[in-house]
Design an enzyme around this catalytic site. Structure first.
Site, short mmCIF file in Angstrom:
data_model
loop_
_atom_site.label_atom_id
_atom_site.label_comp_id
_atom_site.label_asym_id
_atom_site.label_seq_id
_atom_site.Cartn_x
_atom_site.Cartn_y
_atom_site.Cartn_z
N HIS A 1 0.93 -1.15 0.05
CA HIS A 1 -0.09 0.02 -0.06
C HIS A 1 0.79 1.28 -0.04
CE1 HIS A 1 -3.86 -2.00 1.11
NE2 HIS A 1 -3.13 -2.86 1.54
N ASN B 1 -10.32 -2.80 2.76
CA ASN B 1 -9.95 -2.91 1.18
C ASN B 1 -11.28 -2.53 0.50
OD1 ASN B 1 -7.11 -3.37 1.07
ND2 ASN B 1 -7.41 -5.50 1.00
N TYR C 1 1.02 -4.46 11.84
CA TYR C 1 1.01 -3.03 11.45
C TYR C 1 1.65 -2.02 12.33
CZ TYR C 1 -2.59 -4.13 7.91
OH TYR C 1 -3.26 -4.55 6.93
C1 HEM Z 1 -1.94 -11.23 7.31
C2 HEM Z 1 -2.61 -10.14 6.53
C3 HEM Z 1 -2.04 -8.84 6.39
C4 HEM Z 1 -0.98 -8.48 6.93
C5 HEM Z 1 0.19 -9.14 7.80
C6 HEM Z 1 -0.82 -6.87 6.64
C7 HEM Z 1 0.02 -6.14 6.88
C8 HEM Z 1 0.17 -4.82 6.40
C9 HEM Z 1 1.35 -3.97 6.85
C10 HEM Z 1 2.47 -4.36 7.22
C11 HEM Z 1 1.03 -2.59 6.03
C12 HEM Z 1 1.83 -1.33 5.95
C13 HEM Z 1 1.46 -0.60 7.24
C14 HEM Z 1 2.20 0.73 7.36
O1 HEM Z 1 3.66 0.77 7.05
O2 HEM Z 1 1.86 1.60 7.94
C15 HEM Z 1 -0.06 -2.93 5.47
C16 HEM Z 1 -1.02 -1.96 4.93
C17 HEM Z 1 -2.46 -1.82 4.66
N1 HEM Z 1 -3.26 -3.10 4.71
FE1 HEM Z 1 -2.55 -4.86 5.29
N2 HEM Z 1 -1.93 -6.89 5.89
C18 HEM Z 1 -2.52 -7.77 5.76
C19 HEM Z 1 -4.10 -7.85 5.29
C20 HEM Z 1 -4.75 -6.97 4.88
C21 HEM Z 1 -6.13 -7.01 4.62
C22 HEM Z 1 -7.14 -8.39 4.64
C23 HEM Z 1 -6.59 -5.85 4.38
C24 HEM Z 1 -7.84 -5.17 4.12
C25 HEM Z 1 -9.05 -5.73 4.65
C26 HEM Z 1 -5.38 -4.91 4.40
C27 HEM Z 1 -5.59 -3.59 4.27
C28 HEM Z 1 -4.54 -2.80 4.34
C29 HEM Z 1 -4.55 -1.07 4.19
C30 HEM Z 1 -5.60 -0.33 3.61
C31 HEM Z 1 -3.04 -0.63 4.26
C32 HEM Z 1 -2.69 0.59 4.07
C33 HEM Z 1 -3.04 1.59 5.06
C34 HEM Z 1 -2.70 2.83 4.96
O3 HEM Z 1 -3.46 3.67 4.08
O4 HEM Z 1 -1.65 3.42 5.69
N3 HEM Z 1 -4.36 -5.58 4.81
N4 HEM Z 1 -0.87 -4.11 5.80
#
Ligand code: HEM
Length: 482
Positions: A54, A127, A341
């Site tokens: 992202h 999402n 996160y």
């Molecule tokens: C085990 C599954 C998942 C892991 C380990 C994971 C991990 C991460 C990590 C590490 C980030 C970066 C955070 C940052 O640096 O600020 C991120 C961003 C994000 N993830 Fe996930 N994610 C997973 C699944 C999902 C799912 C299922 C969704 C949606 C329902 C999702 C939605 C998002 C969104 C929207 C962001 C961006 C947030 C922003 O705008 O700063 N992720 N994710």
């Protein structure tokens, strides 16, 4: 315009910002040019690590308001009073591409909302598609490695049409349902203002009596859902790589209000084993005829950030940021997300990242956490521990009503897949619920993406698609001349 004087970061007046300090006007430059050194050293550190996923995104401010109290289901304070407007910050993003990648590539879109509530910050990190590729967080690093550029060539920089993406997908049957969303035109939204949002994971709402219920979140755009077709999305990626960013920014800059409705599906926890799918499995949706969508409130976006770095780049959303009344379910993907996160944010932004303006709660913060890199808070007095009498026992633990509900868990300690996987039924249903035009687009999108992929991987993908729906499998195979 107010007059202002150019200074160094130490506040010392700068008299010449055009020339470095040299011996004679032809150089060399002196080490004692502290103004040059400060300016260059600061510039050298202007970038922070991009989000591991992202990375490309944009944000907006606004507010959230419930239509009526949700007290029957949750004690969350911001969901009680229809007269109250809770400030929010939202960040939309793509997933796979790096910070400078194009907005309109085929990809899920992040839909992350931070509610600044009176009980602290609540993040709903969702999402634009209702399901996910995997159901156990331990597979997330493998999945992201397979989706992003290959470790030898760094290609592709943001797209799914490569062997490693399809290799992983074809070996992960539970991803088939997500593929039927991603490869419909939902994978290329026309506008962030015209896409749905989903919490995807199952959470728990708890009311003041301690009664718990499963909840799934849905955001519905006021403007309805609109998508781009493959050809238009591809063209825009070249002509205006910031197409979605620009669309949102310009709509708000012109004074437009962007609106979404929050709806939820609720399920009694006692009914969780009575379904033909596991309700804690994020690769599944809950049928809306059985679990109807209940309107909760509206979100309005009405203000653009005026500093991208401090508001959007430094924003830290986390599915573990919950408030009393909203709790975790045992969903294994959600459980893994609760760790990941804040862990990346401590690395990406630093130990005191919750003190940054965009992340700082409006609710008062008071505890005994002290010091650390870039500490901005000034603490006074000798007491930084609890319990204490030296500062009258303050800050004291909050009232009982903030406590999570209690429940029993028992079982063997195992590493095992869930029993009820049922990985293809909803994928097939999804294809069959689409109109003819949308079905054709899905087949065309899949064929275009799979064409450069190796035969062996194509065959495995076709097997999964065929198990979901024989017609879908046959048409994609035909398109690939298999
Ligand atoms: C085990 C599954 C998942 C892991 C380990 C994971 C991990 C991460 C990590 C590490 C980030 C970066 C955070 C940052 O640096 O600020 C991120 C961003 C994000 N993830 Fe996930 N994610 C997973 C699944 C999902 C799912 C299922 C969704 C949606 C329902 C999702 C939605 C998002 C969104 C929207 C962001 C961006 C947030 C922003 O705008 O700063 N992720 N994710």
């Amino acid at each position: 315009m107010k007059k202002s004087k150019l200074t160094t970061d130490q506040g010392v007046p700068i008299t010449d910002n055009q020339n470095s300090l040299t011996i004679g006007n032809r150089g060399p430059v002196l080490l004692q040019d502290v103004q040059f050194i400060e300016k260059m050293a600061h510039f050298d550190r202007e970038r922070i690590p991009e989000r591991v996923v992202h990375a490309k995104g944009t944000g907006a401010h606004g507010y959230f308001q419930v239509y009526k109290s949700m007290a029957l289901y949750t004690k969350a304070k911001f969901l009680q009073d229809p007269a109250k407007k809770t400030p929010i910050f939202i960040r939309f993003s793509t997933v796979t591409g790096g910070r400078g990648s194009a907005d309109t590539v085929r990809d899920p879109r992040g839909f992350a909302v931070k509610f600044y509530t009176e009980d602290g910050n609540y993040d709903l990190v969702g999402n634009n598609l209702p399901v996910f590729f995997i159901r156990d967080a331990i597979k997330f690093p493998d999945m992201v490695h397979a989706f992003k550029g290959a470790p030898d060539s760094n290609m592709p920089s943001s797209a799914s049409s490569h062997d490693s993406f399809w290799d992983f997908i074809s070996l992960t049957p539970e991803s088939t349902h997500m593929i039927t969303w991603l490869f419909s035109d939902r994978g290329t939204p026309r506008s962030y203002r015209m896409q749905e949002g989903f919490g995807v994971n199952t959470y728990v709402w708890v009311n003041l009596r301690g009664k718990a219920i499963y909840v799934k979140y849905h955001w519905k755009p006021k403007l309805g859902v609109r998508t781009l077709d493959r050809h238009e999305a591809t063209r825009l990626a070249g002509t205006d790589p910031d197409f979605l960013t620009r669309d949102l920014h310009d709509a708000i800059a012109k004074g437009g209000k962007v609106e979404y409705e929050l709806k939820v599906q609720l399920m009694n926890i006692a009914d969780e084993l009575k379904q033909d799918f596991d309700p804690l499995d994020p690769t599944k949706t809950w049928p809306e005829n059985k679990f109807p969508l209940m309107p909760v409130g509206k979100m309005i976006l009405d203000r653009n950030p005026d500093n991208f770095f401090t508001e959007v780049e430094q924003a830290a959303f986390c599915p573990a940021s919950l408030v009393p009344g909203i709790e975790f379910s045992a969903d294994k993907l959600l459980q893994g997300r609760t760790f990941s996160y804040a862990d990346t944010q401590r690395h990406r932004l630093g130990a005191n990242y919750l003190q940054l303006t965009v992340n700082k709660p409006l609710a008062p913060v008071d505890n005994n956490q002290r010091d650390g890199a870039m500490q901005t808070r000034h603490f006074s007095g000798p007491v930084n521990y609890e319990p204490n009498t030296l500062s009258g026992g303050m800050p004291a633990e909050a009232a009982e009503e903030g406590k999570p509900h209690t429940y029993k868990l028992e079982g063997e300690v195992v590493k095992q897949k869930i029993k009820l996987t049922n990985d293809f039924a909803q994928a097939g249903e999804r294809y069959r619920t689409l109109g003819k035009n949308d079905q054709e687009h899905m087949v065309d999108n899949l064929v275009a993406d799979l064409t450069p992929i190796s035969r062996q991987i194509q065959k495995r993908v076709i097997e999964n698609l065929t198990t979901a729906d024989a017609q879908l499998g046959r048409l994609v195979a035909k398109g690939l001349k298999l």
